[in-house]
Every structure is written in C-alpha cells, then in structure tokens.
Design a protein around this motif. Structure first.
Motif, PDB file in Angstrom:
ATOM      1  N   GLY A  68      39.637  11.849  34.812  1.00 42.46           N
ATOM      2  CA  GLY A  68      38.728  11.771  35.926  1.00 42.46           C
ATOM      3  C   GLY A  68      39.102  10.734  36.961  1.00 42.46           C
ATOM      4  O   GLY A  68      38.660  10.813  38.094  1.00 42.46           O
ATOM      5  N   GLY A  69      39.888   9.728  36.619  1.00 42.89           N
ATOM      6  CA  GLY A  69      40.240   8.653  37.544  1.00 42.89           C
ATOM      7  C   GLY A  69      41.570   8.909  38.204  1.00 42.89           C
ATOM      8  O   GLY A  69      42.044  10.023  38.311  1.00 42.89           O
ATOM      9  N   ALA A  70      42.168   7.826  38.643  1.00 41.55           N
ATOM     10  CA  ALA A  70      43.464   7.890  39.304  1.00 41.55           C
ATOM     11  C   ALA A  70      44.578   8.053  38.279  1.00 41.55           C
ATOM     12  O   ALA A  70      44.439   7.678  37.123  1.00 41.55           O
ATOM     13  CB  ALA A  70      43.684   6.615  40.109  1.00 41.55           C
ATOM     14  N   SER A  71      45.685   8.603  38.742  1.00 42.07           N
ATOM     15  CA  SER A  71      46.833   8.809  37.873  1.00 42.07           C
ATOM     16  C   SER A  71      48.051   8.078  38.431  1.00 42.07           C
ATOM     17  O   SER A  71      48.240   7.999  39.638  1.00 42.07           O
ATOM     18  CB  SER A  71      47.135  10.310  37.778  1.00 42.07           C
ATOM     19  OG  SER A  71      48.254  10.537  36.955  1.00 42.07           O
ATOM     20  N   LEU A  94      44.138  -0.852  32.533  1.00 41.42           N
ATOM     21  CA  LEU A  94      43.389  -0.316  33.675  1.00 41.42           C
ATOM     22  C   LEU A  94      42.306   0.673  33.248  1.00 41.42           C
ATOM     23  O   LEU A  94      41.859   1.505  34.037  1.00 41.42           O
ATOM     24  CB  LEU A  94      44.355   0.331  34.673  1.00 41.42           C
ATOM     25  CG  LEU A  94      45.446  -0.592  35.222  1.00 41.42           C
ATOM     26  CD1 LEU A  94      46.334   0.138  36.215  1.00 41.42           C
ATOM     27  CD2 LEU A  94      44.861  -1.846  35.829  1.00 41.42           C
ATOM     28  N   ALA A  95      41.864   0.549  32.009  1.00 39.27           N
ATOM     29  CA  ALA A  95      40.814   1.449  31.499  1.00 39.27           C
ATOM     30  C   ALA A  95      39.537   1.332  32.326  1.00 39.27           C
ATOM     31  O   ALA A  95      38.872   2.344  32.598  1.00 39.27           O
ATOM     32  CB  ALA A  95      40.534   1.144  30.029  1.00 39.27           C
ATOM     33  N   ALA A  96      39.182   0.138  32.750  1.00 42.13           N
ATOM     34  CA  ALA A  96      37.962  -0.052  33.543  1.00 42.13           C
ATOM     35  C   ALA A  96      38.033   0.667  34.890  1.00 42.13           C
ATOM     36  O   ALA A  96      37.005   1.022  35.463  1.00 42.13           O
ATOM     37  CB  ALA A  96      37.697  -1.540  33.758  1.00 42.13           C
ATOM     38  N   GLN A  97      39.244   0.902  35.376  1.00 39.98           N
ATOM     39  CA  GLN A  97      39.424   1.621  36.642  1.00 39.98           C
ATOM     40  C   GLN A  97      39.691   3.113  36.401  1.00 39.98           C
ATOM     41  O   GLN A  97      39.964   3.855  37.336  1.00 39.98           O
ATOM     42  CB  GLN A  97      40.588   1.023  37.452  1.00 39.98           C
ATOM     43  CG  GLN A  97      40.285  -0.344  38.037  1.00 39.98           C
ATOM     44  CD  GLN A  97      40.354  -1.447  36.997  1.00 39.98           C
ATOM     45  OE1 GLN A  97      41.174  -1.448  36.079  1.00 39.98           O
ATOM     46  NE2 GLN A  97      39.467  -2.418  37.127  1.00 39.98           N
ATOM     47  N   ALA A  98      39.625   3.542  35.141  1.00 41.56           N
ATOM     48  CA  ALA A  98      39.849   4.945  34.747  1.00 41.56           C
ATOM     49  C   ALA A  98      41.214   5.453  35.209  1.00 41.56           C
ATOM     50  O   ALA A  98      41.361   6.586  35.649  1.00 41.56           O
ATOM     51  CB  ALA A  98      38.726   5.845  35.259  1.00 41.56           C
ATOM     52  N   VAL A  99      42.234   4.603  35.092  1.00 45.07           N
ATOM     53  CA  VAL A  99      43.584   4.976  35.488  1.00 45.07           C
ATOM     54  C   VAL A  99      44.312   5.552  34.272  1.00 45.07           C
ATOM     55  O   VAL A  99      44.295   4.967  33.188  1.00 45.07           O
ATOM     56  CB  VAL A  99      44.370   3.767  36.046  1.00 45.07           C
ATOM     57  CG1 VAL A  99      45.841   4.104  36.278  1.00 45.07           C
ATOM     58  CG2 VAL A  99      43.718   3.273  37.338  1.00 45.07           C
ATOM     59  N   ILE A 155      48.772  -2.040  40.810  1.00 42.52           N
ATOM     60  CA  ILE A 155      48.185  -0.705  40.651  1.00 42.52           C
ATOM     61  C   ILE A 155      46.665  -0.820  40.513  1.00 42.52           C
ATOM     62  O   ILE A 155      45.917  -0.007  41.063  1.00 42.52           O
ATOM     63  CB  ILE A 155      48.823   0.043  39.468  1.00 42.52           C
ATOM     64  CG1 ILE A 155      50.305   0.329  39.764  1.00 42.52           C
ATOM     65  CG2 ILE A 155      48.071   1.344  39.172  1.00 42.52           C
ATOM     66  CD1 ILE A 155      51.098   0.835  38.569  1.00 42.52           C
ATOM     67  N   ARG A 156      46.205  -1.851  39.813  1.00 40.10           N
ATOM     68  CA  ARG A 156      44.758  -2.081  39.705  1.00 40.10           C
ATOM     69  C   ARG A 156      44.154  -2.231  41.107  1.00 40.10           C
ATOM     70  O   ARG A 156      43.115  -1.639  41.416  1.00 40.10           O
ATOM     71  CB  ARG A 156      44.460  -3.337  38.883  1.00 40.10           C
ATOM     72  CG  ARG A 156      42.957  -3.608  38.730  1.00 40.10           C
ATOM     73  CD  ARG A 156      42.649  -4.972  38.098  1.00 40.10           C
ATOM     74  NE  ARG A 156      43.425  -5.298  36.932  1.00 40.10           N
ATOM     75  CZ  ARG A 156      43.165  -4.880  35.690  1.00 40.10           C
ATOM     76  NH1 ARG A 156      42.126  -4.099  35.466  1.00 40.10           N
ATOM     77  NH2 ARG A 156      43.946  -5.243  34.692  1.00 40.10           N
TER      78      ARG A 156
END
Length: 144
Positions: free
Chosen positions: A2-5, A29-34, A134-135
């Motif tokens: 669902g997040g960024a790739s 970067l789990a908190a940013q759903a990467v 990236i974050r």
C-alpha cells in the motif's frame, strides 16, 4: 504493497546482499509503509514480458537503488537498462558501490554507462544514509 516502493537493482551474483538491503529498507521504513522490490523475491515467474514488468516496476517506484559491483561491470546489461528507465522516468536514484570504488569504476569506463559515471556514487557502507534519504522522500510523498 500500500505504501511507496523502492526498486533495488543488482547483479544476480549480489542477490544475498540485495536481500539484506531489502530487509533493512523494509524494516527501517516500516512506519512509512515503504517496500523494497527485488527481482529474486518480487518478479512473477509467470510473467511473459519480464522487460516490460521491470520497466513498470521502476516507473512505479519512489526511488531506485543500484547495487553496482565488479560483477555488474562484467555483464550488467539488465542493470544498465534499469538505470536508463530510472533516468527516463525521473525516479530518484541512489548508486551503492559494492566491492568497488569510484576510481576503479572510472578506470573501467569502457562498458560503463556515462549516466553511472555522472551520478553521485556512494560506498555500499553508506547504505544507512541512503535509507534515511529514502525516508525523507517517502514522508514528502505523503504530505498533502
């Protein structure tokens, strides 16, 4: 996803290192759903047009990370194409030199894309700094 790739490009010889980088990116970067895309884990084996699938994966990415090693320089045509896609789609690109430094890269200029030589190259030891950049991209992408 669902997040960024983030698209990770690497030589097959460097698959283990790429999987470690993939894990680190996704964990840090789990908190940013990467999520981090690698060929070994994420490319569908049923895909008929792998080149088109790779191109789309690069296009859909927030950033690309190119893990460049001596093995890449010996036969990195696929990685060079992925680098060209990232440039064409204006995807933020990070170059990590693995078992290689920039001076050696320049000495091997023959067969190395000018785009790589013109890029900011980082030692693979700087991977944490790249993850933090990236974050920042992921946070900025989610701002209204």
């Amino acid at each position: 996803m669902g997040g960024a790739s983030v698209f990770i490009s690497y030589s097959g010889h460097d698959a283990f290192e790429a999987s470690l980088l993939q894990y680190a990116i996704e964990t840090m970067l789990a908190a940013q759903a990467v999520s981090a895309w690698t060929y070994q884990r994420d490319q569908s084996r049923a895909e008929k047009d792998v080149a088109a699938a790779l191109k789309q994966s690069v296009r859909d990415s927030l950033a690309t990370v190119f893990l460049v090693s001596p093995t890449t320089l010996e036969g990195g045509a696929a990685q060079w194409m992925e680098l060209a896609y990232a440039d064409a789609f204006e995807v933020k690109t990070f170059i990590l030199l693995h078992h290689l430094d920039y001076q050696e890269l320049k000495r091997r200029e023959r067969g190395v894309p000018p785009l790589l030589l013109a890029s900011q190259c980082n030692s693979a030891l700087e991977w944490k700094r790249i993850v933090e950049e990236i974050r920042t991209l992921a946070v900025e992408a989610h701002r209204p």
